[in-house]
Design an enzyme around this catalytic site. Structure first.
Site, short mmCIF file in Angstrom:
data_model
loop_
_atom_site.label_atom_id
_atom_site.label_comp_id
_atom_site.label_asym_id
_atom_site.label_seq_id
_atom_site.Cartn_x
_atom_site.Cartn_y
_atom_site.Cartn_z
N VAL A 26 0.84 -1.19 0.00
CA VAL A 26 0.00 0.00 0.00
C VAL A 26 0.88 1.24 0.00
O VAL A 26 1.84 1.33 0.77
CB VAL A 26 -0.95 0.01 1.22
CG1 VAL A 26 -1.89 1.21 1.14
CG2 VAL A 26 -1.75 -1.28 1.29
N ASP A 135 -13.01 -11.82 5.09
CA ASP A 135 -11.69 -11.70 5.71
C ASP A 135 -11.72 -10.63 6.80
O ASP A 135 -10.83 -9.79 6.88
CB ASP A 135 -10.64 -11.37 4.65
CG ASP A 135 -9.21 -11.64 5.17
OD1 ASP A 135 -9.05 -12.44 6.11
OD2 ASP A 135 -8.27 -11.05 4.62
#
Length: 721
Positions: A26, A135
């Site tokens: 990221v 998740d």
């Protein structure tokens, strides 16, 4: 890894790397088209060659982009640029919930509930659009600088196929539902399970299932019952514990059916913490409730099985192999919403489930027949082999039905299970504790061996983590009684000896009478909790067989013992005396000012106030726990908020923090943090035993697979307002 200054899609300028995960990195980036900062998630190179994964990944990301909610990280864009696959998302300045839990150890009840409500609201919005996260875990929950909670990473777990998941990704197994670890179909109720595990970690500072391998953890999700969170957080409200337990039921039918119900109960728990409003879901909602006594339940549980073993194995295999194939999103949505009924009717029936349902129905039917027969007397009145009406049980018969609790300490769980099964007793594992028993074996049980109990009673037990290694403390400058108490609080067996002190050049004792002289083994030596350590207390200067007796009447017991340090043997007698405060000396056997032999015995009498001698020393752990719970329920919470500096020798590995306090004369130990990497200086947020103002915090680091103590620190507690 992308370099700073790289431009993606002629629009997003990479500024810096701000995070990494199992599948993607990221970056913080500048969107030059809209002149704003964004987060760009870029897939790692090892996933770029899997075309099936890429197709699913893009499809899921595009679906997530339709979600707009205050508790969801918004997706702005998705695409690829010369083999670089990326998702552009809202940039949140903050930390993940996992980092936050690691920093605080465990969260307060109100804070954990508030976070859970916000996460639930985000998931509810996704579910209403037919999107399942799959998740949910603290790593995918972000807390912004202004306290807003946002869920991220929708769809990435759905995109992962069996040949793309690596060990880096499988950290999620700690939060995966039983149907997910089994490889089956997952829906909204899988998110509810993962939310329950996350909430468990928030309030206890640990995950309920852990192990050395992902497989070991997965098996625990399928087979083991979790330790109730209140074992690790005694102050946990009843309602919040029930919410966690309902979310984490292994059967999907026994969980909450939707996020709206979760949110409603979480909000209710804030205004009625000890309420009993959480309703357990029944597997068959159309069946009438039948109340069965403990005895009858035991009879049903131990009823001989009517299915031959080979058929039972086939039945179990069919149930485990039920078809849970993942379906395309459209089909999944139809299946969840009940639409396209025609399509579902055309599918092959699931014989495994049918047989299981018939078997369950048969057991319930037999139970109802037994109950009905006993209630009405209609079954088998004249047949010798039939069930007959039960006569009134006499006192002698009740005694005959009692069983003697066996000694489980030192046995493995399998050995204990075999032993208790023969006696028709149940078992419940409550957690782990340090003990002198071998690691992995039972270290203690709540019902003492030899106790007579009703059949089908449950014995609660703890598993040994092995003997805790502690460092013999430096007792220099402490009174003998303080040094003894400190070492006993550490779990050491203290043997007291007295010696005359060496003298300095001026003839004065190096250590004054009544004060700690030295220990054997010496300070700094590593020993096991439970080992014996000799504490030598100074008698000061040796003046021979005659010394002047000091006056200790009016002193506290501890001060009197220190003042009488020259005497070899000091006996303490307790006596009720309402006119004198408890703990104060009211009399001494040798007259003050007289000259006596210090090798003889001196007795002091100590007041117990209004109570009879022995009444104030409550050593029953259950009563202590009740007192603590009552104190906590009435608002008496004792907190430590000190800061912990970097310990000498710390190398940056996972740490364990353990607290030892003296509660009603008994050392009580609890694990504050276990297996987490923390940043120093570390702000403590510890709840201690009510009314206990001090304790000792032990810090250990995981080095080469074992915890090694780096230091221990005296800490203080104050009553929270």
């Amino acid at each position: 890894m992308l370099k700073t200054g790289t431009i993606i899609a002629e629009r997003y300028e990479i500024l810096e790397k701000i995070g990494t995960g199992g599948m993607a990195d990221v970056y913080k980036a500048k969107d030059h088209k809209l002149n704003r900062f964004v987060a760009v998630k870029v897939l790692k190179s090892e996933f770029r060659e899997d075309t099936t994964f890429i197709k699913k990944f893009r499809s899921e990301a595009q679906a997530a982009a339709v979600l707009t909610h205050p508790n969801i990280v918004n997706v702005f864009d998705v695409g690829d640029d010369e083999g670089v696959y990326y998702i552009v998302m809202e940039l949140i300045e903050g930390i993940t919930l996992k980092e936050y839990i690691s920093k605080k150890g465990k969260l307060s009840i109100k804070e954990a509930t508030s976070i859970a409500i916000q996460v639930s609201m985000g998931l509810e919005a996704a579910h209403s659009h037919g999107i399942v996260h799959r998740d949910v875990k603290p790593q995918n929950i972000i807390i912004s600088m202004d306290g807003k909670v946002k869920v991220t990473d929708f769809g990435i777990a759905r995109a992962a196929s069996s040949n793309t998941i690596s060990s880096n990704v499988m950290g999620s197994v700690h939060y995966s539902s039983p149907e997910q670890v089994r490889g089956g179909y997952s829906d909204e109720k899988s998110d509810i399970y993962s939310l329950g595990i996350t909430l468990y970690e928030m309030v206890t500072g640990r995950v309920p299932f852990d192990g050395d391998t992902t497989v070991a953890i997965a098996i625990k999700h399928l087979q083991e019952e979790m330790v109730p969170p209140s074992v690790y957080t005694p102050e946990l409200p009843h309602s919040l514990e029930q919410i966690i337990l309902k979310c984490t039921q292994k059967s999907v039918d026994r969980r909450y059916q939707n996020m709206e119900d979760v949110i409603a109960d979480l909000k209710h728990s804030l205004i009625d913490p000890q309420g009993d409003f959480v309703k357990s879901a029944s597997v068959d909602n159309d069946a009438k409730t039948v109340v069965i006594s403990d005895k009858e339940l035991g009879e049903i549980k131990h009823m001989p099985k009517q299915i031959p073993r080979p058929e039972a194995e086939i039945l179990e295999k069919e149930i485990n192999e039920t078809d849970y194939d993942d379906e395309p999103d459209e089909m999944s949505y139809k299946k969840r919403t009940g639409k396209s009924e025609k399509h579902r009717k055309q599918k092959k029936p699931h014989y495994g489930l049918t047989i299981a349902a018939l078997f369950l129905g048969a057991v319930v039917f037999v139970a109802i027949i037994i109950l009905a027969g006993r209630a009405s007397g209609l079954i088998g009145k004249n047949k010798p082999d039939a069930v007959t009406e039960q006569p009134e049980v006499t006192k002698q018969e009740e005694e005959d039905m009692m069983v003697e609790v066996p000694d489980l300490v030192g046995k493995t769980e399998n050995e204990a299970r075999e032993l208790t099964n023969e006696l028709h007793l149940g078992l419940q594992m409550m957690g782990e504790e340090n003990s002198n028993q071998e690691k992995g074996k039972i270290s203690s049980q709540d019902i003492p061996k030899g106790t007579k109990v009703q059949a089908y009673s449950t014995i609660k037990y703890y598993i040994s983590k092995g003997a805790q290694q502690v460092s013999v403390p430096d007792v220099d400058g402490r009174t003998g009684i303080d040094a003894q108490q400190m070492m006993e609080d550490m779990g050491l067996n203290v043997i007291i000896q007295k010696e005359y002190s060496e003298l300095d050049d001026n003839g004065y004792p190096i250590v004054n009478p009544g004060y700690a002289y030295y220990t054997n083994p010496e300070a700094g030596t590593t020993v096991n909790s439970g080992d014996s350590v000799t504490l030598v207390i100074s008698r000061g200067v040796d003046y021979g067989d005659s010394i002047e007796v000091p006056s200790v009447v009016g002193m506290t017991k501890n001060d009197a013992i220190t003042t009488l340090g020259k005497f070899l043997d000091i006996q303490v007698k307790e006596e009720r005396n309402p006119e004198v405060a408890a703990g104060e000396v009211t009399d001494q056997s040798m007259e003050a000012g007289s000259w006596e032999n210090p090798d003889s015995t001196i007795t002091i009498t100590v007041s117990t106030g209004d109570q009879e001698p022995g009444m104030s020393q409550n050593t029953d752990e259950t009563d202590t726990s009740v007192q603590e719970n009552q104190a906590a329920a009435s608002g008496e919470v004792w907190k430590c908020t000190q800061s912990l500096n970097t310990p000498t020798g710390y190398s940056g590995g996972p740490v364990r923090l353990e607290l030892v306090q003296n509660v009603n004369g008994n050392p009580a130990a609890s694990v504050i943090l276990d297996g987490e990497t923390i940043q120093f200086p570390y702000d403590l947020d510890i709840t201690g035993a009510p009314g206990v103002s001090e304790g000792t915090l032990y810090l250990s680091e995981l080095i080469d697979g074992t915890y090694q103590e780096l230091g221990h620190y005296p800490i203080t507690f104050a009553k929270a307002e």
